[in-house]
Design an enzyme around this catalytic site. Sequence first.
Site, PDB file in Angstrom:
ATOM      1  N   GLY A   1       0.834  -1.189   0.000  1.00  0.00           N
ATOM      2  CA  GLY A   1       0.000   0.000   0.000  1.00  0.00           C
ATOM      3  C   GLY A   1       0.871   1.241   0.000  1.00  0.00           C
TER       4      GLY A   1
ATOM      5  CG  ASP B   1      -4.279   8.759  11.531  1.00  0.00           C
ATOM      6  OD1 ASP B   1      -5.469   9.068  11.306  1.00  0.00           O
ATOM      7  OD2 ASP B   1      -3.450   8.562  10.619  1.00  0.00           O
TER       8      ASP B   1
ATOM      9  N   GLY C   1       1.070   5.375   1.461  1.00  0.00           N
ATOM     10  CA  GLY C   1       0.523   6.412   2.318  1.00  0.00           C
ATOM     11  C   GLY C   1       0.997   7.764   1.835  1.00  0.00           C
TER      12      GLY C   1
ATOM     13  CB  VAL D   1       4.107  -0.225   3.150  1.00  0.00           C
ATOM     14  CG1 VAL D   1       4.513  -1.415   4.012  1.00  0.00           C
ATOM     15  CG2 VAL D   1       4.046   1.038   3.998  1.00  0.00           C
TER      16      VAL D   1
ATOM     17  CE  LYS E   1       5.287   5.254   5.810  1.00  0.00           C
ATOM     18  NZ  LYS E   1       4.275   5.531   6.835  1.00  0.00           N
TER      19      LYS E   1
END
EC number: 2.7.11.1
Length: 586
Positions: A198, A316, A200, A205, A220
């Site tokens: 994914g 978060d 961000g 990552v 990451k």
Amino acid sequence: MASTRKPSGHGAEVEAQKRSSSNSSTKSAKAETFEPMQLQRSVTNPRAVGIPESKRLPESFRKRSSDPAVCKPDFSSLSTVLEHVDSLTIDEKKTSGFGSVKTSSASAKLSDGTSSLGKTSGSAKLSGRLDFMESGKSSICRGSTSSDVSDESSCSSFSSTVNKPHKANDLRWEAIQAVRVRDGLLGLSHFRLLKRLGCGDIGSVYLSELSGTKCYFAMKVMDKTSLASRKKLLRAQTEREILQSLDHPFLPTLYTHFETEKFSCLVMEFCPGGDLHTLRQRQPGKHFSEQAVKFYIAESLLALEYLHMLGIVYRDLKPENVLVREDGHIMLSDFDLSLRCLVSPTLVKSAAIESDPLRKNVYCVQPACIEPSCIQPSCTVPTTCFSPRLFSSKSKKDRKPKNDTANQVRPLPELVAEPTDARSMSFVGTHEYLAPEIIKGEGHGSAVDWWTFGIFLYELLFGRTPFKGSGNRQTLFNVVGQPLRFPETPVVSFAARDLIRGLLMKEPQQRLGFKRGATEVKQHPFFEGVNWALIRCATPPEIPKPVELEKGAVSVAEAPSSQKTAAGLVLNAQKGSDNYLEFDFF
Ligand SMILES: Nc1ncnc2c1ncn2[C@@H]1O[C@H](COP(=O)(O)OP(=O)(O)OP(=O)(O)O)[C@@H](O)[C@H]1O
């Protein structure tokens, strides 16, 4: 297909992260997150760099709304909130900001290749069901000091496990140490990037294998040039420093960090179970059973408690950021929006223990404040000893005599080691999860985590968040002014609704957790029967199916030149004797 949670922002100071919809390689329905760029914590006092006066709500509104007596929405003032919100400009997440960058990659391999994907610590199953019954003991999380797991300097390379006791027997540590012993420092060339998991706001990552070891990690990868040009270096640094300080079963382990000329790379524990948002979509009715929710939120609560004790306000919490480990237990991820502050444990209730010198330092933590970045009003009785779950309501005469062995463990003073009074002025969060005090620009502390915890609980139980409006503006309006309502279905227990009510008090001072942090929340009847100390050994609601890790894998050594993979990795022409990996971000 999940909905998209739209952004709003804060003038030049706020950036928004666009949350993309679900697929295998990107986070599903990720809501936008904003952060005033100049409001980065860590090195400055957020009060000093907070929301400019011109962007804050008028004093009159703030005064009214911060009055605990005022619970009803003031709609005339809410229009002021909306004006305030409208004045915030949006800086959409520019995921295309990462350029294609080449970096050296000489594929080094470990000789034995015998290690297997290490089992996550704490996965031993002591019970066959979701039976985390109260044992009467408290779980005390040992706060590690900030361990340097960086591979930038060799002197720090071998200290990692020392500061991560719960990972002491982890095969992945051993594999990493073996490479260090053999090659000195670790680098990108030691890893095979198998798949993009994914992306961000500050990086992508990748599922990675430490070459030849069958040890898998989530790496990451952040483009330093892009971070610098988008003023996100500090955010990346915050995340790295926070990750380095963590040692908890429900929080990520940072195995190593290294820098290449172009990239900054964090090597973390890989969670093959995806995130709770995706998992929720797969449940009947798109919501979890109450029993499953109890498990997930109890584990999340412990993680929050630990973070708060380290002086970290997470800010978060949402299903997208709660990942599921190989063993079905959870792991909070994504710390680049977190706030670090000073914690000074505070005595809430006194007990006779002070007179017993032998017991004085039984439960001690070093609140590992990384950097004082927010204001911590003075605590009444600072101390370094605490127990997160101590209740002293009995008077001395009620206690049994000393020779009663069952009474040898006497009540300890109740202390709060969480940054309950910390204040930041940053506009940070995700629309549907933003606490009212953040929207109103009143300054916020760890109570925002209890608000988001309430939204999180609501969403897991009901399959939607409570204040979602037709658009972001409406959502923010609802958060500030609309009362909490529960849908008729699914039917949830009174205790669950009562807990949500306590957590979603619009005034932070009235919110559950405001005064005594996690201790207060854990005492709520919803958690009755939860064995906090042994929950990491309880059987999770769902254990992820084993991932076919090697399917479609591409390594520098194997893949033909210019082969583009689903992971977005491109193998480029060789330069000199080195292979070059091109990261095809976004
Ligand atoms: N340890 C991990 N194991 C498995 N997948 C992970 C792991 N860490 C991150 N991911 C996946 O990678 C994606 C990107 O994660 P990352 O933390 O960089 O971004 P983010 O959560 O979108 O946050 P931000 O934009 O604030 O940086 C996540 O959506 C998640 O699905």
